[in-house]
Write an enzyme that holds these catalytic residues in place. Sequence first.
Site, PDB file in Angstrom:
ATOM      1  CE  LYS A  12      -3.831  -2.312   2.374  1.00  0.00           C
ATOM      2  NZ  LYS A  12      -4.710  -2.284   3.580  1.00  0.00           N
ATOM      3  CE1 TYR A  52      -9.246  -3.349   0.493  1.00  0.00           C
ATOM      4  CE2 TYR A  52      -8.565  -1.199  -0.305  1.00  0.00           C
ATOM      5  CZ  TYR A  52      -8.277  -2.399   0.331  1.00  0.00           C
ATOM      6  OH  TYR A  52      -7.005  -2.632   0.825  1.00  0.00           O
ATOM      7  CB  THR A  94      -7.327  -6.766   9.361  1.00  0.00           C
ATOM      8  OG1 THR A  94      -7.713  -7.841   8.500  1.00  0.00           O
ATOM      9  CG2 THR A  94      -7.749  -5.446   8.759  1.00  0.00           C
ATOM     10  CG  ASN A 115      -3.418  -2.662   7.019  1.00  0.00           C
ATOM     11  OD1 ASN A 115      -3.343  -2.063   5.946  1.00  0.00           O
ATOM     12  ND2 ASN A 115      -4.427  -3.465   7.304  1.00  0.00           N
ATOM     13  CG  HIS A 118      -4.873  -6.209  -0.619  1.00  0.00           C
ATOM     14  ND1 HIS A 118      -6.111  -6.221  -0.019  1.00  0.00           N
ATOM     15  CD2 HIS A 118      -4.957  -7.060  -1.682  1.00  0.00           C
ATOM     16  CE1 HIS A 118      -6.917  -7.038  -0.703  1.00  0.00           C
ATOM     17  NE2 HIS A 118      -6.237  -7.551  -1.716  1.00  0.00           N
ATOM     18  CD  GLU A 129      -8.385  -8.946  -4.040  1.00  0.00           C
ATOM     19  OE1 GLU A 129      -9.193  -8.697  -3.130  1.00  0.00           O
ATOM     20  OE2 GLU A 129      -7.245  -9.415  -3.830  1.00  0.00           O
TER      21      GLU A 129
HETATM   22  P1  GDP Z   1      -7.636  -7.121   5.067  1.00  0.00           P
HETATM   23  O1  GDP Z   1      -8.203  -8.123   4.104  1.00  0.00           O
HETATM   24  O2  GDP Z   1      -6.842  -7.756   6.179  1.00  0.00           O
HETATM   25  O3  GDP Z   1      -6.818  -6.047   4.373  1.00  0.00           O
HETATM   26  O4  GDP Z   1      -8.860  -6.412   5.796  1.00  0.00           O
HETATM   27  P2  GDP Z   1     -10.302  -5.945   5.239  1.00  0.00           P
HETATM   28  O5  GDP Z   1     -10.545  -6.519   3.869  1.00  0.00           O
HETATM   29  O6  GDP Z   1     -11.285  -6.229   6.293  1.00  0.00           O
HETATM   30  O7  GDP Z   1     -10.146  -4.372   5.140  1.00  0.00           O
HETATM   31  C1  GDP Z   1      -9.428  -3.792   4.077  1.00  0.00           C
HETATM   32  C2  GDP Z   1      -8.561  -2.692   4.623  1.00  0.00           C
HETATM   33  O8  GDP Z   1      -9.399  -1.676   5.179  1.00  0.00           O
HETATM   34  C3  GDP Z   1      -7.644  -3.084   5.777  1.00  0.00           C
HETATM   35  O9  GDP Z   1      -6.445  -3.699   5.351  1.00  0.00           O
HETATM   36  C4  GDP Z   1      -7.398  -1.752   6.443  1.00  0.00           C
HETATM   37  O10 GDP Z   1      -6.424  -0.985   5.721  1.00  0.00           O
HETATM   38  C5  GDP Z   1      -8.743  -1.072   6.287  1.00  0.00           C
HETATM   39  N1  GDP Z   1      -9.574  -1.290   7.485  1.00  0.00           N
HETATM   40  C6  GDP Z   1     -10.230  -2.419   7.831  1.00  0.00           C
HETATM   41  N2  GDP Z   1     -10.881  -2.254   9.002  1.00  0.00           N
HETATM   42  C7  GDP Z   1     -10.619  -0.966   9.372  1.00  0.00           C
HETATM   43  C8  GDP Z   1     -10.997  -0.171  10.495  1.00  0.00           C
HETATM   44  O11 GDP Z   1     -11.709  -0.618  11.393  1.00  0.00           O
HETATM   45  N3  GDP Z   1     -10.530   1.114  10.531  1.00  0.00           N
HETATM   46  C9  GDP Z   1      -9.725   1.626   9.547  1.00  0.00           C
HETATM   47  N4  GDP Z   1      -9.305   2.900   9.663  1.00  0.00           N
HETATM   48  N5  GDP Z   1      -9.343   0.910   8.489  1.00  0.00           N
HETATM   49  C10 GDP Z   1      -9.785  -0.368   8.399  1.00  0.00           C
HETATM   50 MG    MG Z   2      -9.654  -7.875   2.653  1.00  0.00          MG
END
Ligand code: GDP
Ligand code: MG
Length: 152
Positions: A12, A52, A94, A115, A118, A129
């Site tokens: 990212k 997303y 995550t 973080n 991805h 994707e």
């Molecule tokens: P991943 O698959 O582990 O990347 O997680 P998700 O698909 O659930 O979410 C996508 C991305 O959204 C995450 O990697 C974070 O960068 C962001 N994200 C997810 N949950 C949160 C949250 O509660 N707060 C914030 N600020 N960002 C979030």
């Molecule tokens: Mg995800």
Amino acid sequence: MSTKERTFIAVKPDGVMRGLVGTIIARFEQRGFKLVALKLVHAEPAFLEQHYADLKGKPFFPGLIKYMSSGPVAAMVWEGLDAVKTGRAMLGATNPLASAPGTIRGDFALVVGRNICHGSDSVESAEKEIKLWFPEGVVQYTHALNEWVNEV
Ligand code: GDP
Ligand code: MG
């Protein structure tokens, strides 16, 4: 579990800005995965909304799109045994605070909104994707280390 399984991994914008592209690539190389696609993309918000799409409606969604479009993303496709699940394990949870040391997020990140990487969460998401980020397709080749990494 096919040795041809593919996953979409991205560094990212914060990971790119912090100079962690090489480190993240090295971890996947060293584990034995094969890099089959790689490019640096400054993605538009509309494109990231597609990437997303499943998170649309979440309170953090606008901030996530802003974060992901704030700089370049290093997009890649890695191929190898159980690539999707293993890729996720290598990234960590995550929320980086919940990620074990030794994982990428557990070693290099602190907050969920920064973080640094991805990884596809299922084989189906990976296919979707990879098509979205690499409509031109991936590169087919036999890695020199193939027979030393895999039981062929
Ligand atoms: P991943 O698959 O582990 O990347 O997680 P998700 O698909 O659930 O979410 C996508 C991305 O959204 C995450 O990697 C974070 O960068 C962001 N994200 C997810 N949950 C949160 C949250 O509660 N707060 C914030 N600020 N960002 C979030
Ligand atoms: Mg995800």
